[in-house]
Design an enzyme around this catalytic site. Structure first.
Site, PDB file in Angstrom:
ATOM      1  N   ASP A 171       0.886  -0.989  -0.021  1.00 33.35           N
ATOM      2  CA  ASP A 171       0.076   0.067   0.104  1.00 33.35           C
ATOM      3  C   ASP A 171       0.964   1.137   0.013  1.00 33.35           C
ATOM      4  OD1 ASP A 171      -2.179   1.774   0.788  1.00 33.35           O
ATOM      5  OD2 ASP A 171      -3.305  -0.024   1.117  1.00 33.35           O
ATOM      6  N   HIS A 239      -3.432   6.344   3.463  1.00 32.99           N
ATOM      7  CA  HIS A 239      -4.261   5.245   3.184  1.00 32.99           C
ATOM      8  C   HIS A 239      -3.682   3.900   3.704  1.00 32.99           C
ATOM      9  CE1 HIS A 239      -5.803   2.164   0.144  1.00 32.99           C
ATOM     10  NE2 HIS A 239      -6.838   2.923   0.130  1.00 32.99           N
ATOM     11  N   SER A 550     -10.980  -0.571  -0.621  1.00 29.07           N
ATOM     12  CA  SER A 550      -9.640  -0.481  -0.026  1.00 29.07           C
ATOM     13  C   SER A 550      -9.777  -0.786   1.387  1.00 29.07           C
ATOM     14  CB  SER A 550      -9.290   0.747  -0.027  1.00 29.07           C
ATOM     15  OG  SER A 550      -8.563   1.118  -1.449  1.00 29.07           O
TER      16      SER A 550
END
Ligand SMILES: *[C@@H]1O[C@H](CO)[C@@H](O)[C@H](O)[C@H]1NC(C)=O
Ligand SMILES: *[C@@H]1O[C@H](CO)[C@@H](O)[C@H](O)[C@H]1NC(C)=O
Ligand SMILES: *[C@@H]1O[C@H](CO)[C@@H](O)[C@H](O)[C@H]1NC(C)=O
Ligand SMILES: *[C@@H]1O[C@H](CO)[C@@H](O)[C@H](O)[C@H]1NC(C)=O
Ligand SMILES: *[C@@H]1O[C@H](CO)[C@@H](O)[C@H](O)[C@H]1NC(C)=O
Ligand SMILES: *[C@@H]1O[C@H](CO)[C@@H](O)[C@H](O)[C@H]1NC(C)=O
Ligand SMILES: *[C@@H]1O[C@H](CO)[C@@H](O)[C@H](O)[C@H]1NC(C)=O
Length: 920
Positions: A171, A239, A550
């Site tokens: 990620d 994120h 996600s």
């Protein structure tokens, strides 16, 4: 049609006004010199691993890489080695930059070369909405609603929390300095290791993915050179820290949330910089490193439009899954684009592609009303607005039906708004435009009240502003209009509220629809991903609420860790994980209205994961997916096996539970999401319909699936449903999926004027005007042609060839223009067999190739760079770089239909351009 489809939860889409008529205009052309989302001349080549070479004579202890390079040199193919991979059993090969993209077919012909695929760009994870703010120590628990609806709370109560399991997160990196992610990095901490493959500054400069990114200059400015180091810290993107918290947040924290597998260890692989895209060779590198580092699970909350199972990262993710590790990958957030738009590497055949279900609650804040009696008002923010004191309300309009409130500069009579909380009605222009007008009068805290578009997070840039519900806004505006002393305050603690989500428990509308173009079952399973509270980098607020597949993906990675802890980490457990998750999942309806069909399995997969049932299941039903494929390749008779792994004899009966049939095309184009559903379902028969299985024994069940009738094949109806195996105590299901049409009948190339107001494919000049007759080009900086085309459906093979201007050929698309009704194909134009022989393709004499691409995705209908393809010929050169001599030519475009046979002329669509003169 799907009755009562849920309303959109994407506020930005709701306020976007669509111009009437054509969606795009020639001024949207951006002069790209590549087609599709590939990086020019850069390829990933797979070669035989040393142990796979049967006669080792050639080898003499040399690496298969070196033998391959020698072959390249012998053939005088120019190349540069960018990177090498050596993971025997998974992937052996290199990333090469070739002098000419056209050499790819020559590379494939080299002995020992298994595959060559272009390097593609994968966009950054799209965040559907973001709410961040300061840490609020007084906020109560969210009740772990996501854990309750999936049975994770019950596993935690049994002491199953992921102990001893290693999860690799691929990620944006992780802020491990967040105390709830362990506070530090290295052995002994939660984040035990990892790697930064890219560095902060890395990021291919695109926001919208695919085509947009392909401006060549972005590769020369230096920001796209990865700067790797051993520290995967991320304090700029966020994120990956949110993903990490869904897996591993420490239970003792201000929000009392916890990770699904909070005792598991994390390796963080950072492959995105602070912003921008990543090229898939880096995803491959991270996947192989993650496997090498002994992670039991790899999770990837990322993806790019693909449609096929053939991409390198998809293939490798699938191989890692086959080796007995669990690989979870986001299904994608492109639900609004409709079907046939699946995302890679989630398309990896044996990986687990994850759909999102909306949380049942949304963690929000209340403000307090003063001066008049009123209940607290809930505003759309997870964390309190940082506003002190009690401030009077000022409404920019006293008309509670005003359509364009504050869209224009506020009148001179407006007071200094800096001491007020400003109240504005939603509608007509962007939130930022309203807030800019408010700011011009000094206003810096604004409540925007809804106008019926839906209560959701909104995009307000840097402004301090939130959305409140319509009724609350109307009340405040009316009190203000009546001259009441109405004021509000924003408590900084104790005002968190669990707002019931109207879409809670339904599939998030943003979830990308399956299946793949080669008809694989995607997504596999759903998990909570809409309105999820989790950890965030400390400098960015420590906690945040985000939505997306996600967020659903690490949830399934966490459940996988619980599975490995409970059943052991053997490859056999890894290999049945998806089957267990799918056969025990909870079926999700398409709406909250009684009588509406279940959501199509092309969006919910096998349903919402039930971690408790999956992990404790003592019945194994496999296979869990029955694919009948399309009508041209129909497999209506299928079998599955029910194995009793428990201690008691069990009796089951089988029943059919259909889901809504997705009408994936409307009016000749893919239907936008939410994809309309029909309740016309397949007919399913079983033998036997009930049976008894003793402990340790298995029962085989034969299934006969007949597609639904009464539907239009031109809607490309995808039918799906569940075969339930149940008794009073327990229930499992097998999923099925099929198409009541032949994929070969889907028109690949858009030949309408719908999108540009003029027919495409077309040749545009450098100012973006479509040419209609012969035209000469000098190929100076302002005079060159561009080919503009849209793919209505994915294609396994697309080529543009240069041909003689007077070529005798009857093309399918030009002919359709002339004779729309009859579809006559008079002559046999190109016949088989075809091969890499030069000077012709499928027996059409060509002067050379301008472009060739395999397994291309379809276009969206959105003008964000994904809506159409464009290939600008800024120099008169063939794909291999050789100069095209001055003269007159046409461009012949050919696209192979899905499931088409590349040796059959009739399986291609073709289009011939006007005459193009090269006068360079
Ligand atoms: C927040 O406001 C709503 C609506 O008035 C109310 O039902 C809820 O109880 C409030 N919650 C808190 C924690 O104040
Ligand atoms: C808006 O900003 C000004 C200047 O910083 C400040 O004095 C004022 O208190 C702010 N207003 C609100 C409502 O926070
Ligand atoms: C937000 O603030 C930053 C820093 O003050 C500024 O550079 C940026 O342009 C602002 N963005 C918007 C959307 O106003
Ligand atoms: C469906 O059929 C096509 C054409 O034969 C084939 O390429 C594809 O692999 C099939 N899909 C599945 C999931 O079996
Ligand atoms: C293109 O240039 C050629 C060579 O000068 C000329 O014969 C021809 O008429 C030109 N075509 C057009 C459409 O201008
Ligand atoms: C490019 O060629 C066109 C057509 O001959 C001409 O009109 C234009 O002035 C040229 N532009 C430049 C920058 O040389
Ligand atoms: C490039 O392609 C053209 C057209 O097919 C061909 O004539 C030429 O020989 C090729 N050049 C090289 C270097 O292979």
């Amino acid at each position: 049609m799907a009755p009562g489809m849920v309303s959109l939860v994407l506020p930005l889409l709701a306020v976007t006004s669509v111009a009437l008529g054509a969606k795009f205009s020639p001024s949207d052309l951006t002069r790209k010199t590549t087609f599709g989302n590939t990086i020019p001349n850069k390829f990933i080549v797979e070669v035989d691993a040393a142990q796979d070479i049967p006669t080792k004579r050639e080898l003499d202890n040399r690496r298969s890489h070196d033998i391959f390079y020698e072959h390249l040199e012998k053939r005088s193919l120019g190349f540069k080695v960018e990177k090498e991979f050596d993971s025997p059993g998974l992937f052996t090969g290199s990333v090469l930059t070739l002098d000419s993209a056209q050499d790819a077919s020559k590379v494939l012909a080299i002995p020992g070369v298994k595959a060559i695929r272009p390097v593609v760009l994968v966009p950054p994870p799209k965040q559907v909405h973001v709410v961040t703010g300061p840490d609020d120590p007084q906020v109560p628990a969210d009740g772990e609603s996501t854990h309750v609806i999936t049975g994770v709370d019950k596993l935690h109560a049994q002491g199953i929390s992921g102990k001893g399991i290693k999860i690799g997160i691929i990620d944006t990196g992780v802020d491990y300095t967040n105390p709830y992610l362990g506070g530090a990095f290295g052995p002994g901490h939660k984040v035990i290791g990892g790697y930064d493959f890219v560095g902060d500054a890395y990021g291919q400069s695109n926001q919208h993915c695919v085509i947009e990114i392909l401006v060549l200059t972005t590769f020369a400015d230096g920001t796209n050179t990865p700067v790797p180091d051993s520290d995967p810290l991320d304090q700029c993107n966020g994120h990956g820290s949110h993903v990490a918290g869904i897996i591993g947040a420490e239970p003792v924290n201000p929000f009392n949330i916890s990770g699904v597998a909070f005792d598991a260890s994390i390796n963080a692989y950072r492959i995105f910089g602070c912003s921008g895209s990543v090229s898939d060779d880096i995803i491959v590198e991270a996947l192989l490193q993650g496997a090498k580092d002994g992670n039991n699970i790899l999770t990837l909350s990322l993806g790019g439009t693909d449609g096929w199972t053939e991409g390198t990262a998809s293939v490798i993710a699938s191989r890692i899954s086959d080796s007995g590790r669990i690989v979870t990958i986001a299904a994608g957030n492109d639900g609004s684009v409709g079907s046939w738009y699946t995302s890679g590497p989630g398309n990896g055949i044996d990986a687990i592609s994850v759909a999102s279900v909306d949380n049942t609650i949304i963690p929000l804040q209340n403000l307090t009303v003063h001066g008049v009696t009123h209940d607290p008002i809930t505003y759309f923010s997870a964390l309190p607005l940082p506003v002190e004191g009690t401030l009077p309300i000022y409404a920019t309009s006293t008309d509670v039906t005003v359509a364009d409130d504050a869209c224009n500069p506020l009148p001179d009579s407006t007071p200094d708004l800096s001491k007020y909380v400003v109240l504005v009605r939603r509608g007509s222009c962007t939130f930022v435009q309203k807030l800019t007008n408010v700011a011009a009068k000094g206003g810096n805290v604004t409540l925007i009240y809804d106008n019926g578009n839906g209560f959701a997070g909104i995009e307000v840039g840097n402004f301090t502003a939130v959305l409140i519900q319509a009724a609350d806004g109307v009340f405040l505006a009316q009190q203000f209009a009546a001259g009441a002393p109405v004021a509000v305050s924003f408590p900084q603690s104790g005002a968190s509220t669990n707002f019931p989500s109207s879409t809670g428990g339904l599939v998030s509308t943003f979830t990308t629809y399956g299946p793949t173009n080669d008809f694989y079952f995607k997504p596999a399973v759903a998990a909570p991903g809409g309105n999820i509270l989790s950890t965030y980098p400390v400098p960015l607020g420590t906690f945040a609420v985000l939505s997306g597949t996600s967020m659903a993906t690490p949830f399934v990675a966490g459940v996988s860790a619980l599975l490995f802890e409970a059943r052991g980490t053997s490859p056999a457990v890894g290999r049945i994980a998806r089957t267990l998750f799918e056969t025990t999942a909870q079926r999700v309806p398409s709406s909250k209205t009684d009588g509406d069909p279940l959501q199509t399995l092309t969006q919910q997969g096998a349903g919402l994961i039930d971690a408790f049932r999956a992990i404790h299941a003592d019945v194994l039903v496999s296979p869990s997916e029955l694919i009948t494929n399309d009508t041209a390749h129909f497999r209506g008779v299928q079998t599955f096996t029910v194995k009793n792994q428990g201690k008691d004899t069990k009796t089951f009966k089988i029943s059919h539970v259909p889901a809504g049939t997705a009408l994936t095309f409307q009016g000749g184009v893919p239907a936008d999401g939410p994809v309309p559903l029909s309740s016309k379902a397949a007919n399913v028969k079983f033998v036997p319909t009930s049976f008894t299985v003793h402990p340790g024994q298995s029962q085989r069940v034969t299934v006969l699936i007949t597609p639904p009738t009464g539907l239009n094949a031109s809607d490309f109806p995808v039918f799906s449903g569940f075969l339930e195996i149940s008794n009073a105590q327990e229930s499992y299901h097998v999923t099925y999926l099929g198409l009541a049409a032949a994929l070969k009948n889907a028109q690949v190339i858009d030949n309408t004027d719908t999108f540009f107001g003029a027919k495409i494919p077309a040749i545009a000049d450098a100012s973006g005007n479509f040419i209609t007759g012969p035209q000469n080009f000098t190929f100076n900086s302002t005079d060159f042609p561009s080919l503009v085309a849209r793919l209505n459906f994915g294609t396994p093979k697309l080529r543009f060839d240069l041909v003689e201007p007077n070529i005798k050929i009857s093309t399918t698309l030009n002919r359709r223009e002339e004779d729309a009704e009859k579809h006559v194909f008079e002559r046999s134009l190109f016949s088989f067999p075809w091969g890499p022989g030069s000077g012709s393709f499928a027996s059409v004499k060509t002067l050379g190739s301008l472009y060739e691409g395999d397994f291309l995705p379809r276009n969206s209908d959105v003008n964000d760079g994904t809506g159409f393809n464009e290939l600008s010929f800024t120099t008169p050169t063939f794909a291999n770089g050789t100069t095209i001599p001055d003269g007159s030519y046409r461009i012949l475009l050919r696209a192979l239909k899905v499931t088409g046979d590349p040796t059959k002329e009739g399986d291609f669509e073709s289009w011939l351009s006007p005459v193009i003169g090269v006068q360079a």
